[in-house]
Design a protein around this motif. Structure first.
Motif, PDB file in Angstrom:
ATOM      1  N   PHE A  48      11.427  69.544  74.483  1.00  0.00           N
ATOM      2  CA  PHE A  48      10.476  70.881  74.748  1.00  0.00           C
ATOM      3  C   PHE A  48       9.104  71.648  74.176  1.00  0.00           C
TER       4      PHE A  48
ATOM      5  N   LYS B 296       9.387  69.935  79.192  1.00  0.00           N
ATOM      6  CA  LYS B 296      10.210  68.583  78.994  1.00  0.00           C
ATOM      7  C   LYS B 296       8.560  68.233  78.105  1.00  0.00           C
TER       8      LYS B 296
ATOM      9  N   PHE C 297       6.770  74.371  70.172  1.00  0.00           N
ATOM     10  CA  PHE C 297       7.473  73.553  70.379  1.00  0.00           C
ATOM     11  C   PHE C 297       9.163  73.771  70.067  1.00  0.00           C
ATOM     12  N   VAL C 298       9.828  72.875  70.463  1.00  0.00           N
ATOM     13  CA  VAL C 298      11.509  73.447  70.283  1.00  0.00           C
ATOM     14  C   VAL C 298      11.939  71.902  70.651  1.00  0.00           C
ATOM     15  N   LYS C 299      13.242  72.081  69.527  1.00  0.00           N
ATOM     16  CA  LYS C 299      13.912  70.547  69.998  1.00  0.00           C
ATOM     17  C   LYS C 299      15.426  70.750  69.727  1.00  0.00           C
ATOM     18  N   PRO C 300      15.691  71.288  70.549  1.00  0.00           N
ATOM     19  CA  PRO C 300      17.733  71.502  70.500  1.00  0.00           C
ATOM     20  C   PRO C 300      18.385  70.627  69.820  1.00  0.00           C
ATOM     21  N   GLY C 301      19.030  70.911  68.595  1.00  0.00           N
ATOM     22  CA  GLY C 301      19.219  70.131  67.202  1.00  0.00           C
ATOM     23  C   GLY C 301      19.954  68.824  68.376  1.00  0.00           C
ATOM     24  N   LYS C 302      20.342  68.767  69.565  1.00  0.00           N
ATOM     25  CA  LYS C 302      21.159  67.649  70.204  1.00  0.00           C
ATOM     26  C   LYS C 302      20.927  67.242  71.505  1.00  0.00           C
ATOM     27  N   GLY C 303      19.443  67.212  71.230  1.00  0.00           N
ATOM     28  CA  GLY C 303      18.637  67.470  72.750  1.00  0.00           C
ATOM     29  C   GLY C 303      17.196  67.131  72.119  1.00  0.00           C
ATOM     30  N   GLN C 304      16.988  66.755  73.733  1.00  0.00           N
ATOM     31  CA  GLN C 304      14.798  66.108  74.012  1.00  0.00           C
ATOM     32  C   GLN C 304      14.081  67.384  73.296  1.00  0.00           C
TER      33      GLN C 304
END
Lengths: 332, 187
Positions: free
Chosen positions: B36, B55, B27-34
Motif C-alpha cells: 500500500f 493499495k 510505501f507500506v507493506k504489511p508482513g503477509k499482505g499486499q
C-alpha cells in the motif's frame, strides 16, 4: 556513511551474535539463490540467470526474499536451534524510509518452542542491546522490555471500534471499513480489507514509547503459522518499535498435511497470477510427523538499527544505499 | 491514470472528483499482505487534509496541470490578485487553502501558478527567497550568547527568527517551506 554508524552497526551485530551463541543457537550461513521458493503471492522476487559453463540461455534463479527456505530445511534435518544474518531481496519494495530492495535480516528458529517463548527471547535480546549499546534515553525507552502484548482482536476493538470476530465475512468487514471512511478497492478480499484497516487505523495509534507486539493474527491471512487450536487465529506476532514494524514471528506450521495444503493453495494463487515456475512442490516433503515444535522470528536488522540509533530512515544506518536508475534521488 | 505505487510528493491527483496535492507519501507493506501507499493529501480547494491508505496496484487519476507565470499584484481580505504575464489577464485566487503563502509573496514579483481546468491549484514560490528586513529591534547590549535570536519583520509582513546581528534594511535568505532564516545576503 560516517564511521560512528559503521561502528554502531558492527557492535550491534556482535552483541546479537553473542546473545544467540550464549543461548545455545548455532549460527548458519545459507545460500541467497534458489531455482524454486516457498510460494508467497504478496512478495515479488528478484531474479537472475545462472549460465554455468554453457552457451545456452541459462537457468533462471531467484534471489531469496528471506532465508526461511533453507533454514527450515536445516531445522527439519535436525540442526536444532539456529540463527543467521542474511541478505534478502524483494522487488517492488522501492527504496524509501523503511524499504530497500536489498536488506539485512536476522532470522532465528527455536526448536521445542512456540511464539510466546519467542517473545521472551526477543525481550532478552532487546534487554541485552539496551545494556550493552550506548543508546540515547529515548531510543532505550523505545526498545526496553517488557514488550506490551496486545492481540489483534484487542487492537482492532480499541483503535478501530471493530469486533473482528463478528466480521468473518468479507461483506461485514467491508461495511466496517466504509464506516471508518476508508475506500477499499471494489474487488478487495478479506485479507486486503484487514490490512487496509490495520494500516489506516491501528498501526498509526500504537504506543511509540515502548515495544509493542500484536499477537494472534486472523487465520484468513494466509501464512505458515500454526492455527491456534479451536480459534480463528494463528500463532503469530509482529513486533513494533517506535511504531515501525520490526519483526514477524510464527509458531511454525510443521504438520506435513497443513504445509502441503498451504503450498497447494498459494501455488494456485501464483499460477493464477502467471508465476507458476516459483513454487517448490517438493518443499512440504521436508516435514514428517516427528518434526519438533518450532518457532521462527524474522527481524529487519536495518530497521532495528534505525530505531536503536534514533535515525529517521534505514538509509542512515546502511553503509550504502542501493543505487539503481534514478530511484535514489526520487525517493530518499 | 497512475498506479498508487507511483504517486510522488508534489503530484496532483483527483480523489472523489476533488483535486488534491500530495504532500507526503510512504510505501507500506504489511508482513503477509499486499503493498500500500500511505499518502497525505491536501484538497487544494478547501485546504482539508486527508491521509488515505491506497493499495499500490490501484489506479488513481493524476491531474495534468499547467503552469502560468503570473505577476502578483496585491491581496485583499479574501483573495490574491494576479496578472497572467502572457495574456495580461487579471484573475484572483481565493486565499482559502493558501493562507500561508501570503507573507512569502512580494507584490510585483512573478510566480508560477499551477492551474487545472482554470482552477488555480498552487502558487510556486522558490524554495529560498530573499526578503528585506523592514523592522528589527536593536540587539540588547552585552547579549553575546552564541545562537541567540530575535524576530524581525520583512517587507511582506513575514516574521523570521534571525541571529541578533541582523539589522533593519538587511537582506536575508529564507527557506519558504519552513519559514526559517538561511543567511544574510550581501549586497
Amino acid at each position: 556513511m560516517d564511521r560512528e554508524i559503521l561502528r554502531f552497526r558492527a557492535s550491534c551485530v556482535r552483541e546479537i551474535r553473542r546473545f544467540f551463541e550464549e543461548a545455545g543457537y548455532l549460527e548458519v550461513d545459507t545460500p541467497v539463490v534458489s531455482g524454486k521458493v516457498i510460494p508467497e503471492p504478496t512478495i515479488d522476487l528478484l531474479n537472475t540467470t545462472i549460465h554455468g559453463a554453457g552457451d545456452g540461455p541459462g537457468t533462471p534463479v531467484f534471489l531469496l526474499p528471506s532465508p526461511e527456505f533453507y533454514m527450515k530445511r536445516l531445522v527439519a534435518a535436525g540442526s536444532g536451534s539456529i540463527f543467521q544474518f542474511s541478505r534478502c531481496f524483494r522487488d517492488r519494495e522501492p527504496l524509501s524510509r523503511l524499504h530497500s530492495p536489498e536488506f539485512l535480516m536476522l532470522e532465528w528458529y527455536t526448536v521445542n518452542a512456540d511464539y510466546i517463548a519467542s517473545i521472551e527471547t526477543t525481550e532478552a535480546l532487546l534487554e541485552r542491546l539496551c545494556t550493552r549499546l550506548d543508546l540515547t534515553a529515548s531510543a532505550a525507552a523505545a526498545v526496553s522490555p517488557p514488550v506490551l502484548r496486545m492481540t489483534i482482536e484487542e487492537a482492532f476493538s480499541k483503535y478501530a471500534g471493530i469486533d473482528l470476530c463478528a466480521c468473518g465475512e468479507t461483506r461485514a468487514l467491508r461495511t466496517e471499513a466504509e464506516r471508518l471512511g476508508l475506500t477499499p478497492a471494489l474487488d478487495a478480499d478479506w485479507p486486503e480489507l484487514f490490512h487496509l484497516i490495520l494500516l489506516s487505523e491501528v498501526e498509526q495509534q500504537l504506543p511509540v514509547g515502548r515495544p509493542v507486539a500484536l499477537l494472534d493474527y486472523p487465520a484468513q491471512v494466509s501464512c505458515l503459522a500454526k492455527q491456534k487450536a479451536g480459534t480463528p487465529w494463528r500463532e503469530r506476532w509482529e513486533l513494533y518499535l517506535s511504531g515501525v514494524e520490526i519483526a514477524n514471528c510464527f509458531t511454525e506450521m510443521v504438520s506435513p498435511a497443513e504445509v502441503a495444503a498451504y503450498f497447494k493453495r498459494e501455488g494456485t494463487e501464483l499460477r493464477k497470477a502467471g508465476r507458476p515456475e516459483q513454487t517448490d512442490e517438493s518443499f512440504p516433503d521436508i516435514y514428517d510427523t516427528r518434526h519438533p515444535a518450532c518457532s521462527g522470528v524474522a527481524l529487519g536488522l536495518d530497521r532495528l538499527l534505525m530505531v536503536l540509533s534514533g535515525s529517521d530512515s534505514i538509509a542512515q544506518v546502511m553503509p550504502f544505499t542501493l543505487r539503481y536508475g534514478d530511484a535514489q534521488e526520487k525517493t530518499i | 491514470m497512475v498506479k498508487a505505487g507511483s504517486i510522488e510528493k508534489g503530484m496532483y491527483i483527483l480523489l472523489k472528483d476533488e483535486p488534491h496535492l500530495v504532500t507526503e507519501r510512504e510505501f507500506v507493506k504489511p508482513g503477509k499482505g499486499q503493498a500500500f501507499v500511505r499518502v497525505k493529501l491536501k484538497n487544494v480547494k478547501t485546504g482539508l487534509v486527508q491521509r488515505p491508505v491506497i493499495k499500490s496496484h490501484e489506479s488513481v487519476e493524476e491531474i495534468v496541470v499547467e503552469e502560468h507565470p503570473s505577476q502578483y499584484l496585491y491581496a485583499d481580505e479574501s483573495a490574491y490578485h494576479f496578472m497572467d504575464t502572457d495574456t495580461y489577464e487579471q484573475f484572483e485566487i481565493p486565499m482559502a487553502g493558501f493562507e500561508e503563502k501570503k507573507d512569502f509573496m512580494k507584490e510585483g514579483d512573478t510566480y508560477d501558478i499551477v492551474m487545472w481546468e482554470s482552477i488555480p491549484l498552487g502558487i510556486k514560490i522558490p524554495l529560498k527567497e530573499t526578503y528585506t528586513v523592514s523592522a528589527a529591534e536593536d540587539a540588547v547590549k552585552g547579549d553575546t550568547v552564541t545562537g541567540a535570536t530575535k524576530t524581525v519583520v520583512c517587507e511582506t509582513g513575514l516574521q523570521v527568527k534571525v541571529p541578533i546581528f541582523i539589522k533593519s534594511g538587511d537582506k536575508i535568505l529564507v527557506n519558504t517551506d519552513t519559514g526559517e532564516y538561511v543567511e544574510r545576503v550581501n549586497t
